[in-house]
Enzyme design. Structure first.
Site, PDB file in Angstrom:
ATOM      1  N   GLU A  80      50.948 -21.235 -26.902  1.00  0.00           N
ATOM      2  CA  GLU A  80      51.749 -22.152 -26.076  1.00  0.00           C
ATOM      3  C   GLU A  80      52.988 -22.662 -26.807  1.00  0.00           C
ATOM      4  O   GLU A  80      53.641 -23.580 -26.338  1.00  0.00           O
ATOM      5  CB  GLU A  80      50.890 -23.331 -25.595  1.00  0.00           C
ATOM      6  CG  GLU A  80      49.898 -22.919 -24.523  1.00  0.00           C
ATOM      7  CD  GLU A  80      49.139 -24.091 -23.917  1.00  0.00           C
ATOM      8  OE1 GLU A  80      48.608 -23.907 -22.805  1.00  0.00           O
ATOM      9  OE2 GLU A  80      49.060 -25.174 -24.529  1.00  0.00           O
TER      10      GLU A  80
ATOM     11  N   ASN B  23      50.566 -31.466 -24.821  1.00  0.00           N
ATOM     12  CA  ASN B  23      50.945 -31.680 -23.415  1.00  0.00           C
ATOM     13  C   ASN B  23      50.343 -32.959 -22.872  1.00  0.00           C
ATOM     14  O   ASN B  23      49.391 -33.505 -23.432  1.00  0.00           O
ATOM     15  CB  ASN B  23      50.414 -30.529 -22.522  1.00  0.00           C
ATOM     16  CG  ASN B  23      51.127 -29.216 -22.750  1.00  0.00           C
ATOM     17  OD1 ASN B  23      52.244 -29.174 -23.248  1.00  0.00           O
ATOM     18  ND2 ASN B  23      50.461 -28.133 -22.377  1.00  0.00           N
TER      19      ASN B  23
ATOM     20  N   ASP C 104      39.400 -24.372 -26.003  1.00  0.00           N
ATOM     21  CA  ASP C 104      40.050 -25.101 -27.093  1.00  0.00           C
ATOM     22  C   ASP C 104      39.010 -25.852 -27.918  1.00  0.00           C
ATOM     23  O   ASP C 104      39.103 -25.926 -29.150  1.00  0.00           O
ATOM     24  CB  ASP C 104      41.078 -26.090 -26.542  1.00  0.00           C
ATOM     25  CG  ASP C 104      42.112 -25.414 -25.649  1.00  0.00           C
ATOM     26  OD1 ASP C 104      42.403 -24.228 -25.876  1.00  0.00           O
ATOM     27  OD2 ASP C 104      42.618 -26.076 -24.724  1.00  0.00           O
TER      28      ASP C 104
ATOM     29  N   LEU D 255      32.446 -15.590 -23.563  1.00  0.00           N
ATOM     30  CA  LEU D 255      32.008 -15.077 -22.261  1.00  0.00           C
ATOM     31  C   LEU D 255      31.552 -16.191 -21.324  1.00  0.00           C
ATOM     32  O   LEU D 255      30.729 -15.961 -20.441  1.00  0.00           O
ATOM     33  CB  LEU D 255      30.864 -14.079 -22.463  1.00  0.00           C
ATOM     34  CG  LEU D 255      31.113 -12.929 -23.451  1.00  0.00           C
ATOM     35  CD1 LEU D 255      29.827 -12.164 -23.703  1.00  0.00           C
ATOM     36  CD2 LEU D 255      32.198 -11.995 -22.922  1.00  0.00           C
TER      37      LEU D 255
ATOM     38  N   LYS E  50      32.232 -32.726 -18.411  1.00  0.00           N
ATOM     39  CA  LYS E  50      33.068 -33.855 -17.992  1.00  0.00           C
ATOM     40  C   LYS E  50      34.422 -33.317 -17.564  1.00  0.00           C
ATOM     41  O   LYS E  50      34.859 -32.277 -18.038  1.00  0.00           O
ATOM     42  CB  LYS E  50      33.277 -34.833 -19.158  1.00  0.00           C
ATOM     43  CG  LYS E  50      32.061 -35.591 -19.601  1.00  0.00           C
ATOM     44  CD  LYS E  50      32.467 -36.550 -20.725  1.00  0.00           C
ATOM     45  CE  LYS E  50      31.277 -37.205 -21.385  1.00  0.00           C
ATOM     46  NZ  LYS E  50      31.681 -37.899 -22.635  1.00  0.00           N
TER      47      LYS E  50
ATOM     48  N   LYS F 243      46.927 -26.843 -25.637  1.00  0.00           N
ATOM     49  CA  LYS F 243      45.892 -26.128 -26.378  1.00  0.00           C
ATOM     50  C   LYS F 243      45.859 -26.534 -27.849  1.00  0.00           C
ATOM     51  O   LYS F 243      44.796 -26.665 -28.449  1.00  0.00           O
ATOM     52  CB  LYS F 243      46.084 -24.615 -26.243  1.00  0.00           C
ATOM     53  CG  LYS F 243      45.950 -24.115 -24.802  1.00  0.00           C
ATOM     54  CD  LYS F 243      45.960 -22.612 -24.709  1.00  0.00           C
ATOM     55  CE  LYS F 243      44.594 -22.033 -24.971  1.00  0.00           C
ATOM     56  NZ  LYS F 243      43.565 -22.485 -24.010  1.00  0.00           N
TER      57      LYS F 243
ATOM     58  N   GLY G  98      29.479 -18.828 -19.673  1.00  0.00           N
ATOM     59  CA  GLY G  98      28.049 -19.109 -19.668  1.00  0.00           C
ATOM     60  C   GLY G  98      27.196 -18.047 -20.336  1.00  0.00           C
ATOM     61  O   GLY G  98      26.015 -18.264 -20.607  1.00  0.00           O
TER      62      GLY G  98
ATOM     63  N   VAL H 294      38.141 -26.800 -17.936  1.00  0.00           N
ATOM     64  CA  VAL H 294      39.411 -26.996 -18.652  1.00  0.00           C
ATOM     65  C   VAL H 294      39.122 -27.453 -20.083  1.00  0.00           C
ATOM     66  O   VAL H 294      38.369 -28.393 -20.295  1.00  0.00           O
ATOM     67  CB  VAL H 294      40.299 -28.044 -17.933  1.00  0.00           C
ATOM     68  CG1 VAL H 294      41.509 -28.402 -18.789  1.00  0.00           C
ATOM     69  CG2 VAL H 294      40.760 -27.520 -16.590  1.00  0.00           C
TER      70      VAL H 294
END
Length: 301
Positions: A135, A9, A247, A216, A280, A38, A218, A243
């Site tokens: 996906e 994507n 992955d 899970l 980031k 992904k 953190g 985000v």
């Protein structure tokens, strides 16, 4: 060799003070585009982890295609298995709130043209590690799992995004990787028994004879195999943008298995990489390099 069969994507990312309510307009503070999907994220993560990677997927014949593939190219991912479709290159429209939470709408576009016949482009062989997600069309995911089993390749299926109709084949993957929400939903679909999540994970491993990995955030990672249960801590960080963290985890996990790490060590390195990816903004730009992950792990000990 790591082979990723999956989505490619271009992410369109807007930063907002807070996520809008339905029908509400909020002002954004910044906008950026970044390669994502992904599948492509997993491929780049595996490459940055130090593995040799081949990508099987599709992009459109449009201006987004080159940008969507740019970081995979510079990461030396083999793109010979990426086809061109008349549909648009897949896009993800992402709103990121000031607290790091996000909402995402994905338009699959060319990703929907990745068909079971494309599995032949993977050139699977014994000892390869195959990475998958949800996906692309699910029949293609299942066909790849079957092909991996037939050739003696190891399959790692990230069960995101959750799709109820995938419950029928999740158990074919050597390693299914789910976040806590996805696992709980699949647990209902698969009628797993147990009073808590670890017990349901053990039930899954016993019923399928395969491993289940639950991330899970953190809190780290849990993993159940037919004869073991592992608890892996996460790095202590303050997330900027989550985000692509899952992955990144999957790409590093696949690379760890491919390089012969034990399950515990592969999960530990992958969990650290997933944590660092939250520091980031964006998906692919945030994926850490192997040397930075190893430095962070050395700092934990």
């Amino acid at each position: 060799m790591i082979i990723v069969v999956g989505s490619i994507n271009l992410d369109l990312i807007a930063n907002v003070d807070r996520l809008p309510e339905p029908g509400e307009t909020v002002r954004g503070s910044s906008f950026a585009t970044a390669p994502g999907g992904k599948g492509a994220n997993q491929a780049l993560a595996a490459a940055r982890a130090g593995a040799q990677v081949r990508m099987v997927g599709a992009v459109g014949k449009d201006s987004f295609a080159a940008e969507a593939l740019a970081l995979l190219k510079t990461g030396n991912v083999d793109l010979s298995g990426v086809g061109q479709s008349f549909a648009s290159t897949g896009t993800a429209l992402i709103l990121v709130g000031a607290d790091g939470e996000n909402v995402i709408a994905v338009v699959p576009g060319a990703n929907d043209s990745v068909v079971p016949g494309d599995v032949a482009k993977a050139y699977l062989k014994k000892g390869d590690v195959v990475l998958l997600q949800h996906e692309i069309p699910l029949q293609t995911v299942e066909a790849t799992l079957d092909a991996a089993r037939a050739t003696g390749a190891v399959s790692v299926l990230n069960t995101a995004p959750f799709r109820a109709e995938a419950a029928g084949f999740v158990g074919k993957a050597d390693y299914a990787v789910a976040n806590e929400t996805e696992f709980d939903l699949y647990g209902e679909a698969l009628a797993l028994s147990g009073r808590d999540r670890p017990a349901r994970m053990r039930d899954y491993a016993q019923k399928t004879g395969r491993a289940i990995v639950v991330t899970l955030g953190g809190e780290g990672v849990l993993a159940a195999t037919p004869d073991d249960f592992l608890t892996i801590p996460a790095l202590k960080i303050t997330p900027v943008d989550t985000v692509g963290a899952g992955d990144t985890f999957c790409g590093y996990f696949g690379a760890g298995l491919s390089s012969g790490l034990s399950l515990q060590d592969a999960l530990t390195r992958a969990a650290a990489a997933g944590s660092l990816a939250c520091l980031k903004p964006g998906a692919q730009p945030a994926i850490p390099l192997g040397k930075d992950v190893d430095a962070a792990l050395a700092g934990m000990h």
